[in-house]
Design an enzyme around this catalytic site. Structure first.
Site, PDB file in Angstrom:
ATOM      1  N   GLY A   8      -7.500   8.018  -6.622  1.00  0.00           N
ATOM      2  CA  GLY A   8      -6.315   8.612  -7.218  1.00  0.00           C
ATOM      3  C   GLY A   8      -5.332   7.469  -7.503  1.00  0.00           C
ATOM      4  N   ASP A  55       0.886  -1.260   0.043  1.00  0.00           N
ATOM      5  CA  ASP A  55       0.034  -0.002   0.090  1.00  0.00           C
ATOM      6  C   ASP A  55       0.936   1.407   0.031  1.00  0.00           C
ATOM      7  OD1 ASP A  55      -2.413   1.377  -0.254  1.00  0.00           O
ATOM      8  OD2 ASP A  55      -3.238   0.730   1.920  1.00  0.00           O
ATOM      9  N   GLU A 106      16.341   3.697 -23.297  1.00  0.00           N
ATOM     10  CA  GLU A 106      16.586   4.868 -22.363  1.00  0.00           C
ATOM     11  C   GLU A 106      15.865   4.137 -20.945  1.00  0.00           C
ATOM     12  OE1 GLU A 106      17.856   8.595 -21.198  1.00  0.00           O
ATOM     13  OE2 GLU A 106      18.351   7.643 -23.068  1.00  0.00           O
ATOM     14  N   SER A 142      -3.890 -12.047 -14.021  1.00  0.00           N
ATOM     15  CA  SER A 142      -5.336 -12.745 -13.498  1.00  0.00           C
ATOM     16  C   SER A 142      -6.536 -12.107 -14.134  1.00  0.00           C
ATOM     17  CB  SER A 142      -5.055 -12.455 -11.853  1.00  0.00           C
ATOM     18  OG  SER A 142      -3.870 -13.094 -11.388  1.00  0.00           O
ATOM     19  N   GLY A 164      -6.608   2.979  -4.636  1.00  0.00           N
ATOM     20  CA  GLY A 164      -5.284   2.899  -5.504  1.00  0.00           C
ATOM     21  C   GLY A 164      -4.737   2.008  -6.285  1.00  0.00           C
ATOM     22  N   CYS A 191      -8.619  -3.875  -3.515  1.00  0.00           N
ATOM     23  CA  CYS A 191      -7.421  -3.594  -2.420  1.00  0.00           C
ATOM     24  C   CYS A 191      -8.001  -3.324  -0.933  1.00  0.00           C
ATOM     25  CB  CYS A 191      -6.414  -2.383  -2.883  1.00  0.00           C
ATOM     26  SG  CYS A 191      -7.031  -0.855  -3.095  1.00  0.00           S
ATOM     27  N   GLU A 215       2.213   6.941 -22.174  1.00  0.00           N
ATOM     28  CA  GLU A 215       0.621   7.215 -22.096  1.00  0.00           C
ATOM     29  C   GLU A 215       0.038   6.446 -23.317  1.00  0.00           C
ATOM     30  OE1 GLU A 215       0.015  11.245 -21.325  1.00  0.00           O
ATOM     31  OE2 GLU A 215       0.659  11.297 -19.282  1.00  0.00           O
ATOM     32  N   ALA A 218      -9.011   0.160   0.164  1.00  0.00           N
ATOM     33  CA  ALA A 218     -10.000   1.007   0.244  1.00  0.00           C
ATOM     34  C   ALA A 218     -10.710   1.229  -1.231  1.00  0.00           C
ATOM     35  CB  ALA A 218      -9.346   2.243   0.370  1.00  0.00           C
ATOM     36  N   GLY A 219      -9.937   0.690  -2.375  1.00  0.00           N
ATOM     37  CA  GLY A 219     -10.334   0.399  -3.732  1.00  0.00           C
ATOM     38  C   GLY A 219     -10.240   1.854  -4.100  1.00  0.00           C
TER      39      GLY A 219
END
Length: 294
Positions: free
Chosen positions: A242, A173, A263, A189, A210, A205, A274, A207-208
């Site tokens: 977040g 965490d 690199e 999975s 992160g 996880c 991205e 709190a759901g």
């Protein structure tokens, strides 16, 4: 919604008690926000209705899906305060986890749910009966479960009784490096569960907010022909949270890296990885699927 910061944070799970007072002074603002999905975008997986609403100004979810609303001892309140102080400081976001309100979750697509930890066997009954869940992917470490006093073995037994596949892919965490390293196996999975097609997949996880949403975003990015920003905005518009975008970019780089002289990721600009070319996506999918059973 304002942009969720993706600044790195130290790999600390708990805040020392003697520093809580100093930290709490920095945590007075509890603004909430939500991303909007750009109009007229076609996704490989059709978005589904929201299952739990965005955070209110107080930082508490409005009308969350919950299976437990009874009051908890003050000790649990202390745990929540300590956890939320750590999360706000190290993840640089305004969100909070309210363990006393029970399990909460959001339907992201027709077959993918992201949420907080199931707290008792009855939560598994709820996921099976109300949501048609056939697979649960748990990203918690043992110490996460112990911290909240959850009897994980009773939850796993109930999964077996209901023929729900329960898989663990632990990541630390508040630690972006651990998340980066763990994402390929977690997504492996997810991909396996979707390929089986027996029911919805619940990824969680603690709190759901992160690790679990990061795994879901990585799957959408690598397997559903979205770039990272589309996948990130799609999920966070439904479940304000977040997850660390840099950790997802780093995992993408690790999987797509094919040349030893490439690199180093740390030297690349913030926008690197991205988006990926088709050959990179195919390479990533092959490498992720090769991790099945590991």
């Amino acid at each position: 919604m304002g942009t969720v910061s993706n600044i790195g944070f130290p790999s600390v799970f708990r805040v020392p008690l003697d520093s809580q007072q100093a930290l709490s002074k920095q945590m007075k603002n509890k603004s909430s926000c939500c991303f909007m999905v750009p109009p007229n975008h076609n996704y490989s997986i059709r978005p589904s209705p929201i299952r739990c609403n965005k955070l209110s100004e107080s930082g508490i979810e409005e009308n969350p899906t919950t299976t437990s609303t009874s009051k908890r001892p003050s000790k649990n309140k202390d745990r929540m305060e300590e956890y939320n102080i750590a999360m706000k400081r190290m993840m640089r976001n305004p969100y909070e986890y309210h363990h006393d309100l029970g399990m909460n979750y959001t339907l992201i697509t027709d077959n993918l749910i992201v949420g907080s930890q199931p707290q008792k066997p009855e939560d598994i009954d709820h996921l099976k009966k109300e949501e048609g869940v056939a697979y649960i992917l748990n990203l918690q470490q043992d110490k996460d479960v112990e911290y909240w006093g959850v009897d994980l073995q009773s939850i796993i037994r109930r999964c077996r009784e209901l023929e729900i596949s329960h898989t663990r892919r632990p990541a630390k965490d508040f630690d972006p490096d651990s998340l980066r390293n763990g994402l390929p196996k977690a997504v492996s999975s997810l991909d396996w569960a979707f390929s089986e097609g027996k029911g919805r997949v619940y990824v969680h996880c603690t709190a759901g907010l992160g690790r679990a949403p990061a795994a879901a975003i990585a799957y959408l990015f690598w397997f559903c022909d979205m770039n990272l920003n589309k996948a990130y905005d799609m999920l966070t518009s439904k479940r304000p949270c977040g997850p660390n975008k840099r950790a997802i970019r780093g995992a993408t780089y690790d999987l797509a890296k094919n040349d030893p002289w490439k690199e180093p990721f740390e030297n690349l600009p913030e926008y690197a990885f991205e988006d990926i070319a088709d050959w990179e996506r195919n390479l990533i999918q092959d490498r992720v699927r090769s991790l099945r059973g590991t």
